[in-house]
Design an enzyme around this catalytic site. Structure first.
Site: not given
Length: 271
Positions: A2-3, A109
């Site tokens: 996600p940017e 993660r």
DNA sequence: ATCAGCCCCTGCTAGC
DNA sequence: TGCTAGCAGGGGCTGA
């Protein structure tokens, strides 16, 4: 990953659904999540959501009584609005129980971050205080951007990925902006011509705006707050297309490592 | 002060 | 078929 456009999409989803909702309970899978502050979730319970905003790639939720919750999805984080009592999503790390729905934070993660803070401290607690200007605001000026580039020998891509120079850009939009501006990502920043800098500056804005219009890039696993994929991956010109033909000139796109990141560019279209 | 490079973490894939 | 090394990368940290 996600940017800015992906985070903006999620924030807009949240704005249209959780404003005014009351937070009833917080459950965090400690120590799976990186949390700062907020051992004391009790003080957040029973408070209504007043505002939800974005700062770079951070999601900021303002509650009553000057309480603030900040989330960063990093690489694989996701935030999902769910009906009450929905079973855990994949790799769920935290859940915020509201009066009308649940908000689940999943992260394969465990790079994601959840910060419980308050109005006085949240900028520092979260790291938002270190962010540079928002690329789509007037704070991001061509003059300041140009000055930054002209004063460093770092490569172009390293500079636009630097969140303290301009915030919200990640690997996907960095590659797309470089291609769209016709400049190679590994160019030393202080060798760029004014004309090139202006093209890069404009391309950053255009690519991010396009990403937002398309509700984000679902290259691998991005989903909005309702579990729906974005559309922007259909419009990517270089990211993830290493070895394929350039859409402009048919030259084979080159994949390499720049600024420690996998990078794709066209050696013919970009100079 | 600046900046390159390592580290975190786990699922997926290429290669043997 | 099954195993493993290597890769993916945002951002904090370290050491040059």
């Amino acid at each position: 990953m996600p940017e800015l456009p992906e985070v903006e999409t999620i924030v807009r989803d949240l704005q249209s659904s959780i404003l005014g909702s009351k937070l009833l309970k917080v459950v965090v899978q400690v120590p799976a999540m990186k949390i700062t502050k907020g051992e004391d979730f009790l003080s957040y319970q029973g408070l209504k959501v007043e505002t939800v905003t974005r700062a770079g790639k951070y999601i900021v939720i303002f509650l009553e009584k000057e309480k603030v919750i900040v989330l960063h999805l990093r690489m694989t984080g996701r935030l999902q609005i769910l009906p009450l009592k929905t079973k855990p999503i994949a790799f769920e790390r935290a859940r915020l129980y509201f009066d009308k729905f649940d908000l689940a934070f999943g992260d394969i993660r465990k790079f994601g971050k959840l910060v419980f803070s308050d109005l006085k401290n949240y900028l520092k607690d979260s790291g938002i205080d270190k962010l540079g200007p928002e690329p789509l605001s007037s704070d991001f000026s061509l003059e300041k951007f140009s000055l930054k580039l002209s004063r460093t020998k770092r490569c172009l891509k390293a500079v636009i990925l630097d969140q303290s120079v301009v915030c919200g850009i990640g690997n996907i939009y960095a590659d797309e902006a470089c291609f769209s501006s016709g400049v190679l990502p590994y160019r030393e920043a202080d060798t760029l011509e004014n004309e090139e800098i202006e093209k890069i500056y404009n391309s950053i804005k255009l690519e991010l705006e396009k990403g937002i219009r398309n509700r984000g890039t679902s290259f691998s696993d991005f989903e909005d707050a309702y579990g729906k994929r974005g559309e922007n991956q259909k419009f990517l010109k270089v990211y993830g297309r290493g070895g394929e033909a350039c859409l402009q000139c048919q030259t084979s796109l080159v994949k390499m490592k720049v600024a420690g990141r996998g990078t794709v560019c066209c050696k013919n279209c970009q100079k």
